[in-house]
Scaffold this motif. Structure first.
Motif, mmCIF file in Angstrom:
data_model
loop_
_atom_site.group_PDB
_atom_site.id
_atom_site.type_symbol
_atom_site.label_atom_id
_atom_site.label_comp_id
_atom_site.label_asym_id
_atom_site.label_seq_id
_atom_site.Cartn_x
_atom_site.Cartn_y
_atom_site.Cartn_z
ATOM 1 N N MET A 167 0.518 -0.943 0.490
ATOM 2 C CA MET A 167 -0.006 0.218 0.092
ATOM 3 C C MET A 167 1.453 1.201 -0.030
ATOM 4 S SD MET A 167 -2.964 -1.033 2.766
ATOM 5 C CE MET A 167 -3.894 0.424 3.066
ATOM 6 N N VAL A 168 0.355 2.371 -0.580
ATOM 7 C CA VAL A 168 1.242 3.672 -1.033
ATOM 8 C C VAL A 168 0.104 4.544 0.008
ATOM 9 C CG1 VAL A 168 2.217 5.493 -1.870
ATOM 10 C CG2 VAL A 168 1.971 2.204 -3.163
ATOM 11 N N TYR A 175 3.115 11.932 -0.669
ATOM 12 C CA TYR A 175 3.693 10.469 -0.289
ATOM 13 C C TYR A 175 4.663 10.618 0.372
ATOM 14 C CZ TYR A 175 6.227 5.978 -0.827
ATOM 15 O OH TYR A 175 8.033 5.116 -0.333
ATOM 16 N N HIS A 176 4.249 9.414 1.425
ATOM 17 C CA HIS A 176 4.869 8.854 2.803
ATOM 18 C C HIS A 176 5.848 7.826 2.693
ATOM 19 C CE1 HIS A 176 6.473 9.155 7.092
ATOM 20 N NE2 HIS A 176 5.256 7.794 7.264
ATOM 21 N N ILE A 234 1.592 0.168 11.348
ATOM 22 C CA ILE A 234 0.531 1.589 11.914
ATOM 23 C C ILE A 234 0.869 2.889 10.867
ATOM 24 C CG2 ILE A 234 0.302 1.858 13.955
ATOM 25 C CD1 ILE A 234 1.646 0.178 15.590
ATOM 26 N N ILE A 235 -0.606 3.550 11.310
ATOM 27 C CA ILE A 235 -0.289 4.295 10.661
ATOM 28 C C ILE A 235 -1.408 5.831 11.493
ATOM 29 C CG2 ILE A 235 -0.093 3.604 8.083
ATOM 30 C CD1 ILE A 235 -3.159 3.923 7.748
ATOM 31 N N TRP A 236 -1.671 7.232 11.007
ATOM 32 C CA TRP A 236 -1.783 7.801 11.958
ATOM 33 C C TRP A 236 -3.383 7.964 11.014
ATOM 34 C CZ3 TRP A 236 -0.904 8.593 16.698
ATOM 35 C CH2 TRP A 236 0.219 8.460 16.903
ATOM 36 N N PRO A 237 -4.716 7.609 11.330
ATOM 37 C CA PRO A 237 -6.028 7.639 10.895
ATOM 38 C C PRO A 237 -6.422 9.180 10.424
ATOM 39 C CG PRO A 237 -6.310 6.129 12.742
ATOM 40 C CD PRO A 237 -4.848 6.728 12.910
ATOM 41 N N ILE A 238 -6.031 9.891 11.399
ATOM 42 C CA ILE A 238 -6.226 11.159 10.186
ATOM 43 C C ILE A 238 -5.687 11.590 9.085
ATOM 44 C CG2 ILE A 238 -7.059 13.875 11.030
ATOM 45 C CD1 ILE A 238 -7.550 12.367 13.747
ATOM 46 N N ASP A 243 -2.526 10.140 7.849
ATOM 47 C CA ASP A 243 -1.852 9.264 6.976
ATOM 48 C C ASP A 243 -3.527 8.842 6.288
ATOM 49 O OD1 ASP A 243 0.482 10.047 7.262
ATOM 50 O OD2 ASP A 243 0.598 7.616 8.950
ATOM 51 N N LYS A 244 -3.496 7.716 5.209
ATOM 52 C CA LYS A 244 -4.340 7.380 4.438
ATOM 53 C C LYS A 244 -3.594 7.497 2.990
ATOM 54 C CE LYS A 244 -8.509 9.194 1.439
ATOM 55 N NZ LYS A 244 -9.486 10.461 1.585
ATOM 56 N N PRO A 245 -4.263 5.887 2.858
ATOM 57 C CA PRO A 245 -3.571 5.170 1.207
ATOM 58 C C PRO A 245 -3.981 5.838 0.448
ATOM 59 C CG PRO A 245 -5.239 3.885 3.158
ATOM 60 C CD PRO A 245 -5.171 4.884 3.628
ATOM 61 N N ARG A 246 -3.159 5.059 -0.476
ATOM 62 C CA ARG A 246 -3.372 6.129 -1.996
ATOM 63 C C ARG A 246 -4.182 5.246 -2.927
ATOM 64 N NH1 ARG A 246 -1.787 10.364 -5.464
ATOM 65 N NH2 ARG A 246 -2.807 10.284 -6.904
ATOM 66 N N THR A 247 -5.135 5.779 -3.500
ATOM 67 C CA THR A 247 -6.545 4.628 -4.432
ATOM 68 C C THR A 247 -5.406 4.860 -5.802
ATOM 69 O OG1 THR A 247 -8.367 6.520 -4.796
ATOM 70 C CG2 THR A 247 -8.333 4.806 -2.951
ATOM 71 N N ILE A 248 -5.628 3.405 -6.548
ATOM 72 C CA ILE A 248 -5.298 3.524 -7.889
ATOM 73 C C ILE A 248 -6.471 3.055 -8.732
ATOM 74 C CG2 ILE A 248 -3.370 3.851 -7.480
ATOM 75 C CD1 ILE A 248 -2.649 0.799 -7.841
ATOM 76 N N GLU A 249 -6.490 3.535 -10.401
ATOM 77 C CA GLU A 249 -7.838 2.135 -10.818
ATOM 78 C C GLU A 249 -7.149 1.389 -11.018
ATOM 79 O OE1 GLU A 249 -10.545 3.477 -11.147
ATOM 80 O OE2 GLU A 249 -10.195 5.361 -9.943
#
Length: 325
Positions: A30-31, A38-39, A48-52, A54-60
């Protein structure tokens, strides 16, 4: 009031824990973006990520599946988990034109693998569509340089060229093209009929050539057999004549030896009787000659030569010899 606040904090902590824990399966990633930039890229296992922030990048992404009737169904979706395994893309048939202006339908199978998830997300907007369009345009360019016959017989060459071009073009997207295969090449119906007629004529021509070659070889073998038979017959005749001549020579030698032995015995006997062996032998020859002369059916008169006096003398010598005995 404090209890409500406590419960709220506990619930918020639970939500943070649930949202903050990301379990990534093997061969997936996951990116993660932090505040829009980009992190990091998550590795398989617990992350473990910070929910607020940090966010996964969506791809098509595009999925190709078959329905119950066997038809190909293409489904598009927005995903956050990137599959790092080798992926198969079955591109639909497309019409391409060869160098000799023949329109054919062709489709390809593409095996590729994401090697750099970051570049696959940020260097291209829609990776599946980009790979598909790049494959289609590259395939048109390659087929446009070949005649129909070369297209049908040069699949390995086309696959190699297509793989090399796609691998080089998709390298900046973090993609590795492992293999390209042409699945179907379908010429028009009229071209198929012409090709079948051509193949049938070619097979008939080859059959005629093989039949002619067989007849030619058979005649050659027959002529060689006749020739060898004549040679063997001549060899046998020559050996038979040679054996017959050798037999006659051997018989004559034996007869001559017998005559010589007989003459030697007679000569010795005549010498012991003080006779003339030469006169005796000449008399015998004259007697044999006279037998031949009178042996004919119509021989009634015998003419004696002048030399017959010697014959009479020889006969007289024979008489004297026997009287002495």
């Amino acid at each position: 009031m404090l209890s409500v606040l406590f419960l709220f904090l506990v619930a918020l902590a639970i939500v943070f824990l649930v949202k903050g824990f990301k379990i990534v399966k093997q061969s997936e990633t996951m990116v993660i973006e932090r505040l829009g930039s980009y992190h990091r890229t998550l590795s398989p296992g617990i992350n473990i990520i910070w929910p607020i922030i940090d966010k996964p990048r969506t791809i098509e992404w595009r999925y190709v599946k078959s329905d119950l009737s066997g038809d190909i169904v293409i489904r598009r979706d927005s995903i956050t988990r990137i599959d790092l395994r080798e992926t198969l893309y079955d591109f639909p048939k497309q019409s391409v034109i060869t160098r000799d202006n023949v329109a054919i339908e062709i489709n390809a199978l593409l095996y590729f693998q994401i090697t750099d998830p970051k570049r696959a997300v940020y260097e291209i907007a829609n990776l599946p569509d980009a790979v598909e369009k790049l494959t289609q345009t590259t395939l048109r360019n390659i087929i446009g340089e070949l005649d129909l016959d070369n297209t049908l017989t040069s699949r390995d060459t086309i696959n190699g060229k297509l793989k090399a071009i796609l691998d080089e073009a998709t390298d900046k997207w973090g993609v590795k093209v492992n293999r390209v295969e042409l699945q179907d090449i379908n010429p028009p119906a009229g071209v198929k009929d012409a090709m079948e007629k051509q193949m049938r004529a070619e097979r008939d021509r080859r059959a005629s050539i093989l039949e002619a070659e067989g007849m030619k070889q058979a005649k050659i073998l027959e002529a060689e057999g006749i020739r060898q038979s004549e040679i063997n017959k001549a060899e046998g005749l020559r050996e038979a004549v040679a054996l017959e001549a050798a037999g006659e020579a051997e018989a004559r030698i034996k007869v001559a030896k017998a005559e010589a032995e007989a003459v030697s015995i007679v000569t010795s006997a005549i010498k012991e009787s003080d006779g003339n062996p030469t006169a005796y032998l000449v008399a015998l020859k004259y007697i044999d000659a006279m037998k031949e002369m009178v042996s004919g059916k119509d021989n009634k008169v015998v003419y004696m030569p002048y030399e017959a006096s010697s014959l009479l003398g020889s006969v007289g010598s024979i008489k004297d010899m026997f009287q002495k005995n």
